[in-house]
Design an enzyme around this catalytic site. Structure first.
Site, PDB file in Angstrom:
ATOM      1  N   HIS A  48      49.481   4.597   9.931  1.00  0.00           N
ATOM      2  CA  HIS A  48      48.551   3.950  10.858  1.00  0.00           C
ATOM      3  C   HIS A  48      48.728   2.440  10.771  1.00  0.00           C
ATOM      4  O   HIS A  48      48.552   1.865   9.700  1.00  0.00           O
ATOM      5  CB  HIS A  48      47.115   4.332  10.461  1.00  0.00           C
ATOM      6  CG  HIS A  48      46.078   3.999  11.484  1.00  0.00           C
ATOM      7  ND1 HIS A  48      45.748   2.718  11.820  1.00  0.00           N
ATOM      8  CD2 HIS A  48      45.283   4.791  12.235  1.00  0.00           C
ATOM      9  CE1 HIS A  48      44.791   2.735  12.727  1.00  0.00           C
ATOM     10  NE2 HIS A  48      44.491   3.972  12.994  1.00  0.00           N
ATOM     11  N   ASP A  77      47.567   6.703  24.758  1.00  0.00           N
ATOM     12  CA  ASP A  77      48.123   5.978  25.902  1.00  0.00           C
ATOM     13  C   ASP A  77      47.487   6.412  27.208  1.00  0.00           C
ATOM     14  O   ASP A  77      47.413   5.620  28.147  1.00  0.00           O
ATOM     15  CB  ASP A  77      49.637   6.184  25.948  1.00  0.00           C
ATOM     16  CG  ASP A  77      50.354   5.293  24.950  1.00  0.00           C
ATOM     17  OD1 ASP A  77      50.300   4.063  25.113  1.00  0.00           O
ATOM     18  OD2 ASP A  77      50.924   5.825  23.992  1.00  0.00           O
ATOM     19  N   ARG A 122      60.025  11.888  15.626  1.00  0.00           N
ATOM     20  CA  ARG A 122      59.698  11.495  17.009  1.00  0.00           C
ATOM     21  C   ARG A 122      60.625  10.364  17.426  1.00  0.00           C
ATOM     22  O   ARG A 122      60.915   9.461  16.643  1.00  0.00           O
ATOM     23  CB  ARG A 122      58.245  11.045  17.133  1.00  0.00           C
ATOM     24  CG  ARG A 122      57.902  10.637  18.570  1.00  0.00           C
ATOM     25  CD  ARG A 122      56.431  10.345  18.755  1.00  0.00           C
ATOM     26  NE  ARG A 122      55.994   9.142  18.079  1.00  0.00           N
ATOM     27  CZ  ARG A 122      55.011   8.345  18.526  1.00  0.00           C
ATOM     28  NH1 ARG A 122      54.370   8.646  19.647  1.00  0.00           N
ATOM     29  NH2 ARG A 122      54.647   7.282  17.839  1.00  0.00           N
ATOM     30  N   GLU A 156      51.952  11.597  27.599  1.00  0.00           N
ATOM     31  CA  GLU A 156      50.935  10.694  27.064  1.00  0.00           C
ATOM     32  C   GLU A 156      50.271   9.772  28.078  1.00  0.00           C
ATOM     33  O   GLU A 156      49.139   9.363  27.856  1.00  0.00           O
ATOM     34  CB  GLU A 156      51.516   9.869  25.916  1.00  0.00           C
ATOM     35  CG  GLU A 156      52.872   9.254  26.188  1.00  0.00           C
ATOM     36  CD  GLU A 156      53.510   8.693  24.925  1.00  0.00           C
ATOM     37  OE1 GLU A 156      52.789   8.342  23.987  1.00  0.00           O
ATOM     38  OE2 GLU A 156      54.749   8.596  24.880  1.00  0.00           O
ATOM     39  N   ARG A 167      50.798  -1.288  21.722  1.00  0.00           N
ATOM     40  CA  ARG A 167      50.471   0.076  21.318  1.00  0.00           C
ATOM     41  C   ARG A 167      48.965   0.313  21.428  1.00  0.00           C
ATOM     42  O   ARG A 167      48.160  -0.610  21.302  1.00  0.00           O
ATOM     43  CB  ARG A 167      50.943   0.331  19.893  1.00  0.00           C
ATOM     44  CG  ARG A 167      52.450   0.245  19.750  1.00  0.00           C
ATOM     45  CD  ARG A 167      52.922   0.739  18.398  1.00  0.00           C
ATOM     46  NE  ARG A 167      54.358   0.535  18.268  1.00  0.00           N
ATOM     47  CZ  ARG A 167      55.275   1.325  18.812  1.00  0.00           C
ATOM     48  NH1 ARG A 167      54.898   2.369  19.519  1.00  0.00           N
ATOM     49  NH2 ARG A 167      56.556   1.075  18.642  1.00  0.00           N
ATOM     50  N   ARG A 196      45.649  12.914  18.560  1.00  0.00           N
ATOM     51  CA  ARG A 196      44.352  12.227  18.550  1.00  0.00           C
ATOM     52  C   ARG A 196      44.351  11.075  17.556  1.00  0.00           C
ATOM     53  O   ARG A 196      45.033  11.103  16.542  1.00  0.00           O
ATOM     54  CB  ARG A 196      43.228  13.198  18.170  1.00  0.00           C
ATOM     55  CG  ARG A 196      42.994  14.320  19.181  1.00  0.00           C
ATOM     56  CD  ARG A 196      41.924  15.267  18.655  1.00  0.00           C
ATOM     57  NE  ARG A 196      41.632  16.360  19.563  1.00  0.00           N
ATOM     58  CZ  ARG A 196      40.687  16.340  20.494  1.00  0.00           C
ATOM     59  NH1 ARG A 196      39.941  15.264  20.624  1.00  0.00           N
ATOM     60  NH2 ARG A 196      40.479  17.369  21.275  1.00  0.00           N
TER      61      ARG A 196
END
Length: 901
Positions: A149, A563, A412, A523, A736, A601
């Site tokens: 995070h 997003d 990813r 997204e 972001r 989430r």
């Protein structure tokens, strides 16, 4: 004297009130000891003024003047002081959750709501019999996915100190304590809190991927490793009590991680970190198994002259003595007639060899599980159920959950990176989706091979990732590999590109197929709208359909909550997500595909955060069907899994919600057709209002950058991942979602989660839909959950503070803030009107009281931040003492609101 002064928190729970009172007094003593009486008096003056201002409904100016112009060191210390108050209050509230759970168990009258016992009673009342339940359990698969995070990265040393404080508080109510024992508990607590004060909250060095691995591994290897067998024991006991019997339970919970595998926009992640992450996780879990086997060896001291032991155990011990002569030589002669102890000592040696890839190690986890199974079976057969079997069974639960990999590793990457890699090998690819898919198909199915070219750096990096996955599969097994998530996936060609690159990297099994689950991520609002036709086209593709057949006709699709909300506001985001799931499920059923939704989430409401039970029950019928895969990040990981008792509660709630949604989903509702029509209009109106502000008004980006501390957040050393995508320099699109939300949260506006809602509700009422909206808020789980989330978000906002931040934007303040304030008032008014309430959170008085009592302590930190932000910018935004104080203020507000992004 300062030691008698106390914080004014007065929670409704008497025990919580007492904990907060004692801890607040301790913080006061700490401040006097560490910073002096004069500093403590300054903290008290600010606190008292903030409480008075709130109590009398006075404006913010007097308090702001009291805190303006502080020296950077004083501002830093004041911010840390208030942050420390919040630290202990947050801990006290978590301990109170443990106390409430214990009170339910001691009372014995009714199980705690939403726990597995409560859920099973409700299911039985709804007609679910034992056979139906037991038939469903093998389908239950709950998989929290831990992610790094970029706005929350607590130091492990501080996490460990917090656990010490928790243990001291819990000891106070888990049994009678003597005066001496209480004194020791208090000394331990004080030592942990004081050493925390003397430790910087954040390192001045940006954390590496390795640091982020350590952070996530803390939760996996400590609270969760310890609590997993307890979860199964609770579930087993609940099933037995409700249904009278409980056979052996399957694995129901597992974990995954993105740390080390999330390459999207992070140049620090790639093949090397994938390899390092999996090896690190392997070392961590093997170390835990070794320690547990050593403990079991000390416990299982049964001797052959006292009790029987299965021949299989004796034979395995004999075989290992031959196989591991050096380790066998370390067995003490006086232990020779203790077969369990001796075998487990040699099992520990095999685990050590496995960790070092040395001869004698286990080939895979099944061999280790078989050894422990021999011990468990022998104990059961020879009167050992109460002589150690229970402890061995706990280890078996951990092995089934964590394997030799601890958590599955996802990867990813952005689809544009894959396209660039293929372009290096094949030259220019067709622009249209269908011909591009046709061009990639031979490489995706393996009838043609990608050939590397000189200077093809992107291709080399991409194939190296899949080579790392192939090596990991060989070393750690299929269970260690999670999903490969494709960001910005817009067509079948984007998915086929992954298969082509995987083959080029050597990720191919014995059948000639790619052993990897590929999950497109949808997204943005447009992505979600196009998801159904994209999925249908993907299933119509011959090459991909063959791949899916090899994967058991199981498809994972990831849904992005962050997003989508940043793109179109919360109404459009929530509704687009809901509609996409319904349509994707319909397509999957038509093709005979089992579909798993992976929910991306975040912690905040605007990023899909909220209570898991409400979220699961608000999902479309059939969207869960036994499977829940959801990201956990930042403070959410800490709040849910940082303490063992709370980790257990979180797992119970998640599994309980999945059981209900799977076995007794809500009945079909004939009114939903009208509700969906109304929601469609609401989403469109909300998106229009939101986009008109964010994208349609000149100057908004500059306003955002001046009216929030985004420039501070971007400079903070919080995560290995950059705050922006690519080389974007200023637009909201390049930012972001996490720092976008974090910045608006810090300035107390929370705009990302509610802007546009009031306008949409007002327009719906003007169309004559007010009664319909009230009905939806009362009877439709989806809309009711949305309204409840919005209430909580609005209750945490403070427009007086937000206005102080807004004025930092100069003339742009007059352009934007009146609109923001009017929309806030409009949203709050309409939410209360639809719910028939006089105030926000009327149905959740505990949360309302917590927010109300926190605000006077949060306000001084926010006002210090506004003042420092202006001074820092005026001086050219240097990395100086003012910036350090700003960082402390950001941390303090995050502690207060218990939310970053």
């Amino acid at each position: 004297m300062a030691t008698t002064r106390e914080t004014a928190f007065e929670p409704t729970d008497p025990a919580l009130r007492e904990d907060v009172r004692r801890l607040g007094r301790l913080v006061g003593e700490l401040l006097v000891e560490q910073a002096g009486e004069a500093f403590y008096e300054r903290v008290e003056a600010a606190r008292t003024e903030a409480i008075r201002r709130r109590g009398e409904g006075e404006g913010i100016e007097r308090l702001a003047g009291h805190l303006a112009g502080l020296e950077a060191a004083d501002a830093d210390a004041l911010g840390r002081a208030f942050s420390t108050y919040f630290q202990v209050v947050n801990i006290a509230e978590r301990v109170q959750r443990i106390r409430r759970r214990r009170d339910y168990q001691l009372a014995g009258a009714a199980p705690q709501p939403d726990g597995v016992h409560d859920v099973l009673l409700r299911l039985r009342a709804a007609g679910v019999g034992a056979a139906e339940l037991l038939d469903a359990l093998p389908r239950i698969d709950v998989e929290p996915v831990f992610t790094a995070h970029p706005t929350e990265a607590s130091r492990r040393s501080l996490l460990e100190k917090e656990q010490e404080i928790v243990r001291a508080l819990v000891a106070d109510f888990t049994g009678p304590r003597t005066a001496a024992e209480r004194a020791v508990d208090w000394a331990r607590l004080r030592m942990a809190l004081t050493s925390s004060w003397q430790t910087a909250d954040l390192s001045p060095v940006r954390p590496s991927v390795q640091d982020e691995l350590d952070h996530v591994d803390f939760y996996l290897s400590d609270p969760l490793y310890r609590v997993i067998p307890v979860f199964y024991e609770v579930l087993e006991r609940a099933i037995t009590e409700v249904y009278g019997t409980c056979p052996a339970l399957p694995r129901i919970v597992r974990f995954a991680s993105w740390v080390g595998g999330d390459m999207d926009g992070n140049p620090n992640v790639g093949a090397a970190t994938i390899t390092a992450a999996l090896r690190k996780q392997r070392r961590v879990v093997l170390g835990a198994y070794r320690r547990e086997c050593a403990e079991l060896a000390r416990l299982l001291t049964q001797t052959l002259d006292r009790v029987g032991v299965d021949e299989a155990v004796l034979a395995r011990f004999a075989a290992y003595r031959e196989r591991l002569p050096d380790a066998a030589a370390k067995i003490r002669p006086r232990h020779e007639n203790m077969p369990y102890r001796c075998l487990l000592q040699l099992v520990g040696a095999r685990l050590a060899a496995t960790a070092h890839d040395a001869p004698g190690g286990y080939a895979d986890v099944s061999e280790f599980a078989a050894d422990i199974g021999l011990v468990a079976d022998s104990l059961r057969a020879h009167a050992g159920v109460h002589a150690g079997w229970f402890a061995v069974r706990r280890l078996q639960r951990r092995i089934a959950t964590f394997g030799f990999h601890l958590a599955r590793l996802d990867a990813r990457q952005d689809s544009r990176v894959h396209a660039a890699a293929l372009a290096e090998a094949l030259g220019t690819l067709p622009g249209d989706a269908t011909p591009r898919a046709s061009a990639i198909a031979p490489y995706a199915e393996g009838t043609a091979s990608l050939e590397p070219r000189d200077g093809a750096d992107v291709l080399a990096e991409a194939t190296a990732v899949f080579a790392a996955f192939a090596d990991a599969r060989m070393r750690h097994g299929d269970a260690a590999l999670g999903a490969y998530v494709i960001s910005m996936a817009g067509c079948a060609a984007d998915v086929l590109a992954v298969l082509a690159l995987a083959r080029a990297g050597g990720l191919v099994d014995a059948r000639g197929t790619v052993p990897l689950d590929v999950a497109p991520l949808f997204e943005t609002i447009d992505d979600l709208r196009s998801a159904p036709p994209t999925f249908a086209a993907l299933l119509a593709d011959r090459v991909y359909r063959a791949h899916l057949a090899a994967r058991g006709d199981r498809q994972m699709i990831m849904l992005g909550y962050s997003d989508s909300a940043k793109d179109g506001g919360i109404l459009a985001a929530r509704w687009s997500l809901q509609r996409a799931q319904v349509e994707l499920l319909s397509i999957a059923r038509m093709h005979g595909i089992t579909l798993t939704f992976f929910h991306g989430r975040g912690g905040s409401i605007s990023r899909g955060g909220g209570k898991v039970t409400r979220g699961v029950m608000a999902a479309p019928r059939g969207a869960v069907d036994g499977r829940l895969r959801v990201t956990e990040q930042g403070e959410v990981i800490h709040q849910k899994y940082g303490i063992r008792a709370l980790a257990l509660r979180s797992l119970e709630q998640a599994v309980g919600a999945v059981l209900v949604a799977t076995l007794r989903p809500r009945a079909a509702e004939p009114r939903e057709a009208r509700w969906r029509e109304a929601m469609h209009a609401l989403a469109a109106d909300g998106a229009a209002a939101y986009r008109e502000l964010v994208a349609g008004t000149p100057g908004f980006v500059e306003y955002f950058r001046r009216a929030t501390p985004i420039d501070v957040i971007e400079r903070m050393t919080l995560g290995s991942r950059p705050a922006r995508r690519g080389s974007g320099s200023g637009g909201v699109e390049s930012l972001r979602a996490i720092p976008w939300v974090f910045a608006w949260t810090q300035c107390r506006a929370g705009l990302t989660g509610w802007y546009g809602v009031g306008s949409a509700l007002e327009r719906a009422a003007a169309r004559g839909d007010e009664a319909l909206l009230a009905e939806m808020a009362r009877d439709w789980a989806f809309f009711r959950t949305l309204v409840e989330d919005l209430e909580m978000l609005l209750a945490k906002c403070d427009l007086d503070i937000a206005e102080r931040f807004s004025r930092l934007a100069g003339p742009l303040h007059d352009t934007f803030f009146p609109r923001i304030a009017a929309e806030f008032e409009r949203t709050a008014t309409w939410l209360l009107r639809l719910r028939g309430r006089g105030q926000l959170l009327a149905d959740d008085p505990r949360l309302a009281e917590s927010i109300r009592l926190r605000n006077p302590y949060t306000d001084p930190i926010s006002l210090i931040q506004v003042d420092l932000l202006q001074r820092w910018r005026d001086s050219g935004s240097p990395d100086d003492a003012v910036f350090a104080a700003l960082v402390s203020s950001v941390h303090g507000v995050a502690q207060a609101l218990q939310n970053t992004g």
